[in-house]
Enzyme design. Structure first.
Site, PDB file in Angstrom:
ATOM      1  N   GLY A  11       0.884  -1.215   0.067  1.00 17.28           N
ATOM      2  CA  GLY A  11      -0.106  -0.162   0.086  1.00 17.28           C
ATOM      3  C   GLY A  11       0.927   1.084   0.080  1.00 17.28           C
ATOM      4  N   VAL A  23      16.795   8.578  -1.573  1.00 20.74           N
ATOM      5  CA  VAL A  23      18.019   7.652  -2.189  1.00 20.74           C
ATOM      6  C   VAL A  23      18.572   7.829  -3.299  1.00 20.74           C
ATOM      7  CG1 VAL A  23      17.767   5.074  -3.094  1.00 20.74           C
ATOM      8  CG2 VAL A  23      16.532   5.657  -0.934  1.00 20.74           C
ATOM      9  N   ARG A  72       1.082  -5.041  -5.017  1.00 22.63           N
ATOM     10  CA  ARG A  72       1.078  -6.291  -4.076  1.00 22.63           C
ATOM     11  C   ARG A  72       1.360  -7.280  -5.174  1.00 22.63           C
ATOM     12  NH1 ARG A  72      -0.517  -4.432   0.831  1.00 22.63           N
ATOM     13  NH2 ARG A  72      -2.027  -2.733   0.858  1.00 22.63           N
ATOM     14  N   ASP A 103       5.353  -4.506   6.161  1.00 18.40           N
ATOM     15  CA  ASP A 103       5.901  -5.707   6.709  1.00 18.40           C
ATOM     16  C   ASP A 103       6.022  -6.830   5.478  1.00 18.40           C
ATOM     17  OD1 ASP A 103       6.367  -7.400   9.099  1.00 18.40           O
ATOM     18  OD2 ASP A 103       4.514  -8.549   8.528  1.00 18.40           O
ATOM     19  N   THR A 125       4.723   2.487   5.319  1.00 15.84           N
ATOM     20  CA  THR A 125       3.244   2.071   5.403  1.00 15.84           C
ATOM     21  C   THR A 125       2.411   3.146   6.432  1.00 15.84           C
ATOM     22  OG1 THR A 125       1.730   0.353   6.284  1.00 15.84           O
ATOM     23  CG2 THR A 125       3.969   0.570   7.348  1.00 15.84           C
ATOM     24  N   ASP A 127       0.318   2.036   8.427  1.00 15.42           N
ATOM     25  CA  ASP A 127      -0.267   1.330   9.504  1.00 15.42           C
ATOM     26  C   ASP A 127       0.373   1.301  10.900  1.00 15.42           C
ATOM     27  OD1 ASP A 127      -2.436   0.320   7.596  1.00 15.42           O
ATOM     28  OD2 ASP A 127      -1.007  -1.542   7.140  1.00 15.42           O
ATOM     29  N   ASP A 129       2.599  -0.552  11.925  1.00 20.24           N
ATOM     30  CA  ASP A 129       2.574  -1.717  12.664  1.00 20.24           C
ATOM     31  C   ASP A 129       3.933  -2.730  12.399  1.00 20.24           C
ATOM     32  OD1 ASP A 129       2.812  -2.296   9.735  1.00 20.24           O
ATOM     33  OD2 ASP A 129       1.161  -3.640   9.716  1.00 20.24           O
ATOM     34  N   ARG A 154     -17.369  15.902  13.896  1.00 25.25           N
ATOM     35  CA  ARG A 154     -17.983  16.658  15.320  1.00 25.25           C
ATOM     36  C   ARG A 154     -19.014  17.754  15.049  1.00 25.25           C
ATOM     37  NH1 ARG A 154     -13.217  16.934  18.151  1.00 25.25           N
ATOM     38  NH2 ARG A 154     -14.015  15.338  19.561  1.00 25.25           N
ATOM     39  N   ARG A 171      -5.009  -2.212   9.087  1.00 26.38           N
ATOM     40  CA  ARG A 171      -4.659  -3.710   9.199  1.00 26.38           C
ATOM     41  C   ARG A 171      -5.013  -4.474  10.481  1.00 26.38           C
ATOM     42  NH1 ARG A 171      -2.710  -6.281   4.649  1.00 26.38           N
ATOM     43  NH2 ARG A 171      -2.039  -4.299   3.473  1.00 26.38           N
ATOM     44  N   HIS A 215     -22.525  15.129  21.052  1.00 29.76           N
ATOM     45  CA  HIS A 215     -22.068  14.009  20.078  1.00 29.76           C
ATOM     46  C   HIS A 215     -21.240  12.950  20.624  1.00 29.76           C
ATOM     47  CE1 HIS A 215     -18.733  17.095  20.779  1.00 29.76           C
ATOM     48  NE2 HIS A 215     -17.918  15.825  21.042  1.00 29.76           N
TER      49      HIS A 215
HETATM   50  O1  F6P Z   1      -1.192  -1.527   4.565  1.00 31.15           O
HETATM   51  C1  F6P Z   1      -1.858  -0.225   4.211  1.00 31.15           C
HETATM   52  C2  F6P Z   1      -3.264  -0.451   4.010  1.00 31.15           C
HETATM   53  O2  F6P Z   1      -3.865   0.728   3.691  1.00 31.15           O
HETATM   54  C3  F6P Z   1      -4.202  -1.052   5.232  1.00 31.15           C
HETATM   55  O3  F6P Z   1      -4.348  -0.007   6.258  1.00 31.15           O
HETATM   56  C4  F6P Z   1      -5.338  -1.590   4.419  1.00 31.15           C
HETATM   57  O4  F6P Z   1      -5.882  -2.587   5.200  1.00 31.15           O
HETATM   58  C5  F6P Z   1      -4.652  -2.255   3.222  1.00 31.15           C
HETATM   59  O5  F6P Z   1      -3.255  -1.422   2.991  1.00 31.15           O
HETATM   60  C6  F6P Z   1      -5.682  -1.756   1.948  1.00 31.15           C
HETATM   61  O6  F6P Z   1      -4.925  -2.580   1.026  1.00 31.15           O
HETATM   62  P1  F6P Z   1      -5.203  -2.389  -0.616  1.00 31.15           P
HETATM   63  O7  F6P Z   1      -4.778  -0.963  -1.029  1.00 31.15           O
HETATM   64  O8  F6P Z   1      -4.513  -3.463  -1.373  1.00 31.15           O
HETATM   65  O9  F6P Z   1      -7.031  -2.423  -0.755  1.00 31.15           O
END
Ligand code: F6P
Length: 320
Positions: A11, A23, A72, A103, A125, A127, A129, A154, A171, A215
């Protein structure tokens, strides 16, 4: 180290372009030849490589997305794919590779590393994570986007005295939800790392509505197993408050990177080149306690994330 490659994978995240720029320009500055590899591992398999000059990365620092494109790649996740990738790298005489991604992408880099290619992993990323680094590139921008959405939601939620559930990405990681919830003053945050008790959420909504709250903003991480629609339905039924849901989805992945993401990306990209010049072992680059660090790639990817219980509990205290 004479010739290096750089790719972005998985992503996209705001700041990837800043990493690529660093780079390319740091590599050229050190007398290296730098090849941009398009569409991540997918493009590597198709030998989509292009030699980069300073001008190729001009005017990209402030842009979201990635000029190298991303993908991907399923094909790469096979023994055959990895061997094919090694053979393309060999054909182009690439001596070292910088992989900017999350990851899965860094694990892909590890496979190449095990077959003899020095790989520098740069954490790209939204995320947040990856356990070995405090922050990943794109996380700060994504949270900033969520904060903007919360402010707007809000306003309208107060006007209508509604409950709103904002579903965010991440994720299996709840960091986007937690940081946005804390910085945005959400009443409730639901994350995959902790069980979600919707009955308790309803009880708190009723209690705070009785105290005059207009709210109720609930941030729900996408990794929480209960569908957002089901949560909304239950809250509306139990509390009698109209409950809306907003899924922010890919909005969180776009936009101009914040200062923090640009800086992190730039420093990680520069470090990757510095280490490749030394013919270093494969490393995962990141930030710990405000410093740029480089850890053995394999060991870094084996680390497990510790959930920030303190932060999570603070959200509960402040959002009452
Ligand atoms: O890893 C980044 C992310 O945006 C996640 O938060 C999400 O679950 C996923 O990629 C979505 O992936 P895709 O772009 O393949 O739909």
């Amino acid at each position: 180290m004479k010739r290096i490659g750089v790719l972005t994978s998985g992503g996209d995240s705001p700041g990837m372009n800043a990493a690529v720029r660093a780079v390319v320009r740091c590599g050229l500055d050190r007398g290296m030849e730098v090849y941009g590899i398009y569409r991540g591992y997918e493009g590597l398999l198709d030998a989509e490589l292009k030699q980069m000059e300073r001008g190729n990365v001009g005017d990209i620092l402030q842009r979201g997305g990635t000029i190298l494109k991303t993908a991907r790649s399923k094909r790469f996740q096979t023994e055959e794919g990895i061997e094919r990738a090694m053979s393309v790298l060999d054909t182009f005489k690439i001596d070292g590779l910088v992989v900017v991604g999350g990851d899965g992408s860094l694990h892909g880099g590890l496979e190449l590393s095990k077959r003899g290619m020095p790989v520098m992993g740069v954490p790209g990323t939204i995320d947040n994570d990856l356990a070995y680094t405090d922050y990943t590139i794109g996380f700060d921008t994504a949270v900033t986007t969520v904060l903007d959405a919360i402010s707007k939601l809000r306003d309208t939620s107060s006007a209508h005295e509604r409950v709103v559930i904002v579903e965010v990405m991440g994720r299996r990681c709840g960091d986007i939800a937690m940081y946005a919830g804390l910085a945005g003053g959400a009443e409730e945050v639901l994350v995959p790392e902790r069980p979600s008790d919707i009955k308790e959420v309803c009880r708190k909504i009723i209690e705070s509505a009785n105290r005059g709250k207009q709210h109720h903003i609930i941030i729900k991480a996408e990794g929480v197993d209960i569908p957002t629609m089901d949560i909304a339905r239950e809250i509306q039924e139990v509390t009698g408050r109209e409950t809306k849901q907003v899924v922010l989805s890919y909005l969180q992945r776009g936009g101009s990177p914040t200062m923090r993401d640009r800086l992190l990306a730039t420093l990680c990209g520069a470090k990757a080149v510095e280490l490749l010049e030394k013919d270093s072992e494969s490393k995962a680059i990141g930030t710990v306690n405000g410093h740029i660090i480089a850890e053995d790639l394999e060991e870094a990817l084996e680390e497990t994330r510790e959930f920030d219980t303190g932060l999570y509990e603070l959200i509960g205290v402040l959002g009452k």
